[in-house]
Design a protein around this motif. Structure first.
Motif, PDB file in Angstrom:
ATOM      1  N   UNK A  78       0.854  -1.196   0.000  1.00 13.04           N
ATOM      2  CA  UNK A  78       0.000   0.000   0.000  1.00 13.04           C
ATOM      3  C   UNK A  78       0.889   1.245   0.000  1.00 13.04           C
ATOM      4  N   UNK A  79       1.428   1.617  -1.161  1.00 11.58           N
ATOM      5  CA  UNK A  79       2.335   2.780  -1.203  1.00 11.58           C
ATOM      6  C   UNK A  79       1.660   4.085  -0.814  1.00 11.58           C
ATOM      7  N   UNK A  80       0.343   4.181  -0.990  1.00 14.21           N
ATOM      8  CA  UNK A  80      -0.341   5.402  -0.559  1.00 14.21           C
ATOM      9  C   UNK A  80      -0.262   5.565   0.953  1.00 14.21           C
ATOM     10  N   UNK A  81      -0.414   4.460   1.655  1.00 11.57           N
ATOM     11  CA  UNK A  81      -0.329   4.505   3.119  1.00 11.57           C
ATOM     12  C   UNK A  81       1.076   4.884   3.564  1.00 11.57           C
ATOM     13  N   UNK A  82       2.069   4.297   2.917  1.00 16.27           N
ATOM     14  CA  UNK A  82       3.451   4.621   3.260  1.00 16.27           C
ATOM     15  C   UNK A  82       3.734   6.091   3.023  1.00 16.27           C
ATOM     16  N   UNK A  83       3.293   6.601   1.890  1.00 18.86           N
ATOM     17  CA  UNK A  83       3.515   8.010   1.572  1.00 18.86           C
ATOM     18  C   UNK A  83       2.865   8.909   2.621  1.00 18.86           C
ATOM     19  N   UNK A  84       1.631   8.582   3.002  1.00 19.18           N
ATOM     20  CA  UNK A  84       0.923   9.397   3.994  1.00 19.18           C
ATOM     21  C   UNK A  84       1.614   9.319   5.352  1.00 19.18           C
ATOM     22  N   UNK A  85       2.081   8.134   5.720  1.00 21.45           N
ATOM     23  CA  UNK A  85       2.755   7.960   7.002  1.00 21.45           C
ATOM     24  C   UNK A  85       4.011   8.821   7.093  1.00 21.45           C
ATOM     25  N   UNK A  86       4.723   8.926   5.977  1.00 18.32           N
ATOM     26  CA  UNK A  86       5.961   9.695   5.949  1.00 18.32           C
ATOM     27  C   UNK A  86       5.725  11.182   5.677  1.00 18.32           C
ATOM     28  N   UNK A  87       4.477  11.570   5.492  1.00 19.37           N
ATOM     29  CA  UNK A  87       4.175  12.980   5.297  1.00 19.37           C
ATOM     30  C   UNK A  87       4.422  13.490   3.897  1.00 19.37           C
ATOM     31  N   UNK A  88       4.484  12.600   2.906  1.00 19.83           N
ATOM     32  CA  UNK A  88       4.651  13.040   1.525  1.00 19.83           C
ATOM     33  C   UNK A  88       3.325  13.546   0.977  1.00 19.83           C
ATOM     34  N   UNK A  89       3.422  14.454   0.017  1.00 15.54           N
ATOM     35  CA  UNK A  89       2.230  14.995  -0.614  1.00 15.54           C
ATOM     36  C   UNK A  89       1.593  13.995  -1.562  1.00 15.54           C
ATOM     37  N   UNK A  90       2.385  13.068  -2.096  1.00 17.18           N
ATOM     38  CA  UNK A  90       1.868  12.112  -3.077  1.00 17.18           C
ATOM     39  C   UNK A  90       2.794  10.906  -3.140  1.00 17.18           C
ATOM     40  N   UNK A  91       2.318   9.860  -3.781  1.00 14.23           N
ATOM     41  CA  UNK A  91       3.179   8.719  -4.103  1.00 14.23           C
ATOM     42  C   UNK A  91       3.514   8.780  -5.587  1.00 14.23           C
ATOM     43  N   UNK A  92       4.453   7.937  -5.987  1.00  7.66           N
ATOM     44  CA  UNK A  92       4.872   7.883  -7.383  1.00  7.66           C
ATOM     45  C   UNK A  92       3.726   7.416  -8.288  1.00  7.66           C
ATOM     46  N   UNK A  93       3.809   7.769  -9.560  1.00 13.33           N
ATOM     47  CA  UNK A  93       2.833   7.321 -10.551  1.00 13.33           C
ATOM     48  C   UNK A  93       3.387   6.230 -11.461  1.00 13.33           C
ATOM     49  N   UNK A  94       4.696   6.170 -11.627  1.00  9.40           N
ATOM     50  CA  UNK A  94       5.309   5.214 -12.537  1.00  9.40           C
ATOM     51  C   UNK A  94       6.533   4.638 -11.848  1.00  9.40           C
ATOM     52  N   UNK A  95       6.567   3.326 -11.670  1.00 11.44           N
ATOM     53  CA  UNK A  95       7.633   2.698 -10.894  1.00 11.44           C
ATOM     54  C   UNK A  95       9.002   2.849 -11.548  1.00 11.44           C
ATOM     55  N   UNK A  96       9.052   2.796 -12.883  1.00  8.68           N
ATOM     56  CA  UNK A  96      10.325   2.994 -13.571  1.00  8.68           C
ATOM     57  C   UNK A  96      10.871   4.387 -13.295  1.00  8.68           C
ATOM     58  N   UNK A  97      10.003   5.366 -13.402  1.00 10.55           N
ATOM     59  CA  UNK A  97      10.412   6.741 -13.160  1.00 10.55           C
ATOM     60  C   UNK A  97      10.788   6.940 -11.702  1.00 10.55           C
ATOM     61  N   UNK A  98      10.076   6.293 -10.805  1.00 14.51           N
ATOM     62  CA  UNK A  98      10.289   6.504  -9.372  1.00 14.51           C
ATOM     63  C   UNK A  98      11.705   6.139  -8.939  1.00 14.51           C
ATOM     64  N   UNK A  99      12.244   5.045  -9.482  1.00 16.38           N
ATOM     65  CA  UNK A  99      13.568   4.611  -9.036  1.00 16.38           C
ATOM     66  C   UNK A  99      14.698   5.239  -9.841  1.00 16.38           C
ATOM     67  N   UNK A 100      14.404   5.778 -11.021  1.00 17.44           N
ATOM     68  CA  UNK A 100      15.469   6.344 -11.855  1.00 17.44           C
ATOM     69  C   UNK A 100      15.520   7.865 -11.789  1.00 17.44           C
ATOM     70  N   UNK A 101      14.471   8.490 -11.267  1.00 21.15           N
ATOM     71  CA  UNK A 101      14.393   9.955 -11.238  1.00 21.15           C
ATOM     72  C   UNK A 101      15.380  10.536 -10.241  1.00 21.15           C
ATOM     73  N   UNK A 102      16.228  11.427 -10.731  1.00 21.94           N
ATOM     74  CA  UNK A 102      17.057  12.249  -9.855  1.00 21.94           C
ATOM     75  C   UNK A 102      16.911  13.729 -10.232  1.00 21.94           C
ATOM     76  N   UNK A 103      15.811  14.028 -10.919  1.00 17.29           N
ATOM     77  CA  UNK A 103      15.536  15.437 -11.231  1.00 17.29           C
ATOM     78  C   UNK A 103      15.531  16.276  -9.958  1.00 17.29           C
ATOM     79  N   UNK A 104      14.972  15.707  -8.902  1.00 17.11           N
ATOM     80  CA  UNK A 104      14.841  16.477  -7.667  1.00 17.11           C
ATOM     81  C   UNK A 104      16.212  16.797  -7.064  1.00 17.11           C
ATOM     82  N   UNK A 105      17.184  15.915  -7.266  1.00 10.04           N
ATOM     83  CA  UNK A 105      18.538  16.205  -6.801  1.00 10.04           C
ATOM     84  C   UNK A 105      19.162  17.303  -7.657  1.00 10.04           C
ATOM     85  N   UNK A 106      18.983  17.192  -8.982  1.00  8.87           N
ATOM     86  CA  UNK A 106      19.524  18.214  -9.879  1.00  8.87           C
ATOM     87  C   UNK A 106      18.896  19.581  -9.587  1.00  8.87           C
TER      88      UNK A 106
END
Length: 466
Positions: A208-236
């Protein structure tokens, strides 16, 4: 030697491989985020029935113990702890036994490290923005205290027009305000939880990734698993916000070096924010300002280095992404150190109003005012520019002081010559956002309101602990 992948391999990993690939020496900094993510993950596993209540309690207690050991320095790393995730999982398994071996259920180090980094970035940007706001407060305080002090404004490092010192200081304050905006934007885009993406494709388990996201205080969970693990836009993006902040510190640093030089003498550094020479007893050096200039290049290099790393990577996770952490950590550290040092410097620097005014009262500093005086009388600006330029040329050639030439010119005369009097030109800057007393007073009020709003934006940490 047991690794997380030992079942697939018949031979032990080479020492050279472990030495080259290990990241625990620097990613241990993510330990608090790794613990927080693991707590949320364990809660979710229990909620969906993949851990019993007893197993949940055992793992949760082991995570608490591991967190305490890491914070106190008691934690003992093993040779097989190639990264902080491995170290935490190993210790939890030692403490919780078989239940601890279930900690990694439905999770990959790929989504785990992406989670840890996002938690770190959110926190680091919050803390850095607060440091920026601290420097802005000092700039506002100094602007308010500057009163009617004025100095030359420069273009091409040539004296151009007088400006109030408050205006000059707040110019840096507004640039830093944009940095705060960028940090807020970057923080918002980092506020997406990747946990549940697995190695790249999600899971067949009832996660239940939505529950995990809410527990950690994130605004949302990922939409695409490939993008979720490869995205480093936020670091850049975080690195860009940090790099531009470093650039703005560098520009302020350059002004400090200029202002405090003996040749200019606009200001003197407090002893606490200056250094001396090992050989020259008379020296008082602006090392903080100089390092603010130099370290900007270091932070810019981190940004360009990461972009070069990311540009050719295929989906999804690649080990190249391990190279995202050291540039990020160092950029955060250097920018925050620089902000605090420059804040102290600007809080204690002594300005010399007499020297400022003497430089700003050169007759040629009123040249634009003379041209605008002619324009107000109906002359086209280009013609007025030529008239005043000719008078300046003749004065500099030694024909007569500029004031005498202005007074003798029938197109200008006595009234226009009064524009060259000390302190007069700066008072004539009346347009909104300009450098004169009335617009600067309004600017100070707006800057103070903006500063208060930004402080509110970053007054609370973004929730990260389960």
């Amino acid at each position: 030697m047991s690794t997380l992948w030992h079942g697939r391999f018949g031979d032990e990993p080479a020492e050279e491989l472990l030495a080259y690939t290990a990241s625990v020496g620097f990613d241990v900094r993510l330990a608090p985020d790794d613990i927080a993510g693991s707590r949320a993950h364990v809660q979710m596993l229990h909620r969906v029935g993949l851990l019993t209540a007893d197993e949940h309690d055992a793992v949760a207690a082991a995570l608490d113990r591991t967190e305490t050991e890491l914070a106190s320095g008691e934690f003992v790393f093993a040779p097989t702890d190639e990264d902080v995730h491995t170290a935490v999982e190993r210790r939890v398994t030692e403490l919780a036994g078989e239940a601890g071996a279930k900690l990694h259920t439905g999770r990959s180090r790929n989504d785990q490290v992406a989670l840890d980094l996002r938690l770190f970035v959110k926190r680091a940007l919050t803390e850095t923005a607060r440091d920026v706001i601290g420097l802005q407060r000092v700039l506002l305080d100094r602007a308010q205290a500057a009163g009617d002090a004025y100095l030359p404004g420069y273009t091409h490092l040539q004296r151009a027009q007088p400006v109030l010192l408050a205006h000059q200081l707040l110019a840096h304050g507004w640039a830093l305000a944009r940095d705060v905006d960028r940090m807020a934007d970057a923080r918002a885009r980092a506020d997406v939880c990747p946990l549940g993406a697995g190695a790249l494709a999600g899971s067949s388990l009832p996660l239940d990734p939505d529950h995990t996201a809410a527990t950690l205080g994130f605004a949302a969970r990922f939409e695409n698993s490939l993008d979720a693990v490869s995205d480093r836009d936020f670091v850049a993006e975080a690195l860009f916000a940090l790099a531009l902040t470093a650039v703005h510190l560098s520009r302020l640093g350059e002004e400090i070096v200029f202002w405090t030089s003996d040749e200019v003498g606009f200001a003197t550094l407090d002893d606490a924010y200056a250094t001396g020479s090992s050989m020259l007893p008379q020296k008082k050096n602006p090392d903080v300002a100089e390092l603010a200039r130099a370290k900007s290049g270091r932070v810019i290099g981190h940004l360009t280095g990461l972009l070069a790393t990311l540009k050719g990577l295929p989906l999804a996770y690649n080990r190249d992404l391990q190279e995202d952490k050291e540039p990020l950590f160092d950029s955060v550290d250097q920018v925050r150190l620089g902000l605090r040092a420059v804040t102290g410097l600007m809080a204690t620097i002594e300005f010399h109003p007499e020297a400022l005014a003497a430089a700003a009262d050169a007759p040629t500093m009123a040249a634009t005012d003379l041209a605008e005086h002619l324009v107000a009388g109906g002359m086209a600006f280009r013609e007025a520019h030529a008239v005043v330029g000719d008078l300046v040329r003749r004065s500099l050639a030694g024909e007569a002081p500029l004031a005498e030439l202005v007074q003798a010119d029938p197109r200008l005369g006595e009234e226009a010559a009064g524009l060259l009097d000390s302190g007069v030109p700066v008072t004539r800057r009346t347009t909104p956002g300009g450098a004169g007393p009335a617009p600067v007073a309004a600017q100070i009020e707006r800057f103070g309101a903006r500063l208060g709003a930004d402080a509110d934006r970053f007054s609370h940490d973004m929730v990260r602990v389960a």
